[in-house]
Design an enzyme around this catalytic site. Structure first.
Site, PDB file in Angstrom:
ATOM      1  N   ARG A 110     -56.353   6.137   1.098  1.00  0.00           N
ATOM      2  CA  ARG A 110     -55.207   6.162   2.013  1.00  0.00           C
ATOM      3  C   ARG A 110     -53.949   6.582   1.244  1.00  0.00           C
ATOM      4  O   ARG A 110     -53.131   7.341   1.737  1.00  0.00           O
ATOM      5  CB  ARG A 110     -55.014   4.801   2.699  1.00  0.00           C
ATOM      6  CG  ARG A 110     -53.746   4.754   3.540  1.00  0.00           C
ATOM      7  CD  ARG A 110     -53.674   3.642   4.582  1.00  0.00           C
ATOM      8  NE  ARG A 110     -54.361   2.428   4.219  1.00  0.00           N
ATOM      9  CZ  ARG A 110     -53.944   1.523   3.328  1.00  0.00           C
ATOM     10  NH1 ARG A 110     -52.805   1.720   2.685  1.00  0.00           N
ATOM     11  NH2 ARG A 110     -54.644   0.442   3.096  1.00  0.00           N
ATOM     12  N   TYR A 145     -42.440  20.420  22.895  1.00  0.00           N
ATOM     13  CA  TYR A 145     -43.818  20.046  23.209  1.00  0.00           C
ATOM     14  C   TYR A 145     -43.831  18.704  23.971  1.00  0.00           C
ATOM     15  O   TYR A 145     -43.168  17.745  23.549  1.00  0.00           O
ATOM     16  CB  TYR A 145     -44.630  19.958  21.903  1.00  0.00           C
ATOM     17  CG  TYR A 145     -45.998  19.360  22.110  1.00  0.00           C
ATOM     18  CD1 TYR A 145     -46.868  19.877  23.068  1.00  0.00           C
ATOM     19  CD2 TYR A 145     -46.427  18.263  21.367  1.00  0.00           C
ATOM     20  CE1 TYR A 145     -48.120  19.309  23.270  1.00  0.00           C
ATOM     21  CE2 TYR A 145     -47.681  17.704  21.560  1.00  0.00           C
ATOM     22  CZ  TYR A 145     -48.519  18.235  22.522  1.00  0.00           C
ATOM     23  OH  TYR A 145     -49.755  17.672  22.737  1.00  0.00           O
ATOM     24  N   ASP A 195     -39.511  21.489  13.700  1.00  0.00           N
ATOM     25  CA  ASP A 195     -40.940  21.634  13.994  1.00  0.00           C
ATOM     26  C   ASP A 195     -41.239  23.128  13.929  1.00  0.00           C
ATOM     27  O   ASP A 195     -40.821  23.900  14.785  1.00  0.00           O
ATOM     28  CB  ASP A 195     -41.223  21.060  15.399  1.00  0.00           C
ATOM     29  CG  ASP A 195     -42.699  21.115  15.768  1.00  0.00           C
ATOM     30  OD1 ASP A 195     -43.420  21.959  15.200  1.00  0.00           O
ATOM     31  OD2 ASP A 195     -43.121  20.334  16.642  1.00  0.00           O
ATOM     32  N   LYS A 204     -52.678  23.900  14.444  1.00  0.00           N
ATOM     33  CA  LYS A 204     -52.471  25.207  15.056  1.00  0.00           C
ATOM     34  C   LYS A 204     -52.672  26.329  14.030  1.00  0.00           C
ATOM     35  O   LYS A 204     -53.763  26.492  13.543  1.00  0.00           O
ATOM     36  CB  LYS A 204     -51.076  25.229  15.699  1.00  0.00           C
ATOM     37  CG  LYS A 204     -50.791  23.991  16.590  1.00  0.00           C
ATOM     38  CD  LYS A 204     -51.706  23.969  17.779  1.00  0.00           C
ATOM     39  CE  LYS A 204     -51.704  22.754  18.673  1.00  0.00           C
ATOM     40  NZ  LYS A 204     -51.118  21.515  18.333  1.00  0.00           N
TER      41      LYS A 204
HETATM   42  O1  P1T Z   1     -51.630  17.969  18.517  1.00  0.00           O
HETATM   43  P1  P1T Z   1     -50.950  17.559  17.244  1.00  0.00           P
HETATM   44  O2  P1T Z   1     -51.587  18.103  16.026  1.00  0.00           O
HETATM   45  O3  P1T Z   1     -50.688  16.099  17.177  1.00  0.00           O
HETATM   46  O4  P1T Z   1     -49.510  18.287  17.243  1.00  0.00           O
HETATM   47  C1  P1T Z   1     -48.512  17.978  18.170  1.00  0.00           C
HETATM   48  C2  P1T Z   1     -47.570  19.138  18.343  1.00  0.00           C
HETATM   49  C3  P1T Z   1     -46.336  19.103  17.711  1.00  0.00           C
HETATM   50  N1  P1T Z   1     -45.466  20.138  17.822  1.00  0.00           N
HETATM   51  C4  P1T Z   1     -45.754  21.226  18.554  1.00  0.00           C
HETATM   52  C5  P1T Z   1     -44.752  22.325  18.660  1.00  0.00           C
HETATM   53  C6  P1T Z   1     -46.978  21.316  19.224  1.00  0.00           C
HETATM   54  O5  P1T Z   1     -47.224  22.418  19.935  1.00  0.00           O
HETATM   55  C7  P1T Z   1     -47.914  20.245  19.128  1.00  0.00           C
HETATM   56  C8  P1T Z   1     -49.200  20.263  19.856  1.00  0.00           C
HETATM   57  N2  P1T Z   1     -49.242  21.172  20.900  1.00  0.00           N
HETATM   58  C9  P1T Z   1     -50.302  21.364  21.750  1.00  0.00           C
HETATM   59  C10 P1T Z   1     -51.451  20.678  21.701  1.00  0.00           C
HETATM   60  C11 P1T Z   1     -50.088  22.406  22.754  1.00  0.00           C
HETATM   61  O6  P1T Z   1     -51.058  22.872  23.393  1.00  0.00           O
HETATM   62  O7  P1T Z   1     -48.934  22.827  22.936  1.00  0.00           O
END
Ligand code: P1T
Length: 381
Positions: A47, A99, A171, A196
């Site tokens: 961890r 988001y 972000d 992503k």
């Molecule tokens: O899904 P996760 O890895 O927890 O990430 C969250 C997140 C944070 N910031 C942005 C700009 C994002 O697009 C996302 C996740 N977005 C999607 C799952 C989506 O389809 O837009």
């Protein structure tokens, strides 16, 4: 080292002192043998740290031209860690178009913990100023925004945040460090949903944070260890592997994104196309200034703004897959109002343009002719 070399070698010096493996070995171990109580060879318990995770954290830090990288179990876990820097009573100014999951975390979790949020349209830096007071501790920026593709001027906001001693977090999920490096533009923290483009193959959920400041890094490492939202070694390996082709994938995402945006703009059934590469995009000049290209994300609304027509279009797609997420090699199509942004009240989301006919495309790296034909068929049938 240039960016394209960093994707492959950045932070990866002496990656495997034991045998010289050229890829970071997957240390699938939760604990590490100690030499004597409290004395270890650099890792004690996974961890707190795992060599596969360290390799990835160094790689991401190098891509963002930052000193310290941290990996988390998801993008939201990374955002959660950043917000744990705050205390009840603190105030945050956030992009209003963001988001849906980030909004849910702010409004559904941190608001109840005593953090006050101001959701602001940040198209002009001036619009932020009136929300700044002694309690303002963080400015949260998403650019390009999800899903409206608005562009926010990071450098100009960073001047304001520095003047008032407020942290600026960006972000950078949509742009990736290939297109935009927020720390270079004055941000204090850069965050990614590594799920992503960094991972790039839609096979892993992960988040990351990169910072330059020593004390900020120390506090975040403490939060990472104390709260424990860490990714496993296999996932770290997958994202490390994805990063090695980030620059090549991004070039094709940008090319295909441009071709699709231009195709959509000419289509008689399309009302508006949201893509920062258009010269008449409201913040095209800022996009040109702070980004190296315009990315592979394109949103559009349909004439008549009919929910049913958007649904029927989405159902007819064959190569574009109807799914949440973005940034993978394959093309995805989504309906923000009922999918990714369903957690934002209708009135709020419509204010930022997330109407019922809005469709968001994550343009992949397939052959562009096949992608355009797929869209053409979905409009036609
Ligand atoms: O899904 P996760 O890895 O927890 O990430 C969250 C997140 C944070 N910031 C942005 C700009 C994002 O697009 C996302 C996740 N977005 C999607 C799952 C989506 O389809 O837009």
């Amino acid at each position: 080292m240039k960016f394209d070399t960093k994707t492959i070698h950045g932070g990866q010096e002496d990656i495997d002192p034991a045998y010289g493996a050229v890829m970071p070995p997957i240390y699938q171990s939760s604990t590490f043998k100690q030499i004597s109580p409290g004395k270890d060879k650099g890792y004690a318990y996974a961890r707190s740290g795992n060599p596969t995770r360290t390799a990835l954290e160094k790689s991401i830090a190098s891509l963002e031209n930052g000193k310290y990288g941290l990996a988390f179990g998801s993008g939201l876990a990374a955002i959660d860690a950043i917000f744990r820097l705050l205390k009840p009573g603190d105030e945050v100014i956030s992009t209003s178009d963001l988001y849906g999951g980030s909004f849910r975390l702010f409004d559904g979790v941190f608001k109840d913990m005593g953090i006050r949020f101001h959701f602001v349209n940040m198209q002009t830096t001036k619009s932020i100023e009136k929300y700044i007071n002694d309690k303002t501790k963080l400015i949260w920026v998403e650019t390009p925004t999800n899903p409206m593709m608005s562009i926010i001027d990071i450098e100009s906001i960073s001047m304001l945040s520095k003047q008032h001693k407020i942290l600026l977090a960006v972000d950078n999920t949509f742009a990736t460090p290939y297109l935009q490096q927020p720390l270079e533009l004055g941000a204090d923290l850069v965050m990614h949903s590594a799920t992503k483009y960094l991972g790039g193959h839609s096979d892993v959920i992960m988040g990351s944070v990169v910072v330059n400041d020593d004390s900020l890094a120390e506090r975040l490492y403490f939060i990472q260890k104390a709260c424990g939202a860490v990714p496993g070694p296999m996932d770290c390996f997958l994202v490390s592997r994805g990063i090695k082709t980030l620059h090549l994938r991004m070039q094709r995402h940008c090319e295909n994104g441009k071709a699709i945006a231009q195709y959509l703009r000419k289509h008689p059934k399309v009302q508006q196309v949201y893509w920062p590469g258009f010269e008449d995009h409201p913040n095209h000049e800022i996009a040109k200034k702070q980004m190296k290209g315009f990315g592979g994300m394109v949103s559009f609304s349909m004439k008549g703004n009919s929910y049913e027509e958007a649904m029927s279009f989405l159902k007819k797609l064959c190569i574009f897959t109807l799914a949440e997420s973005l940034g993978g090699v394959e093309s995805l199509a989504g309906h923000p109002a009922s999918m990714t942004h369903g957690s934002i009240p209708k009135e709020e989301r419509e204010k930022s343009g997330v109407v019922d006919s809005l469709i968001r495309l994550s343009v992949g790296i397939e052959d562009i002719e096949d992608l355009i034909e797929d869209l053409q068929n979905a409009f036609r049938k």
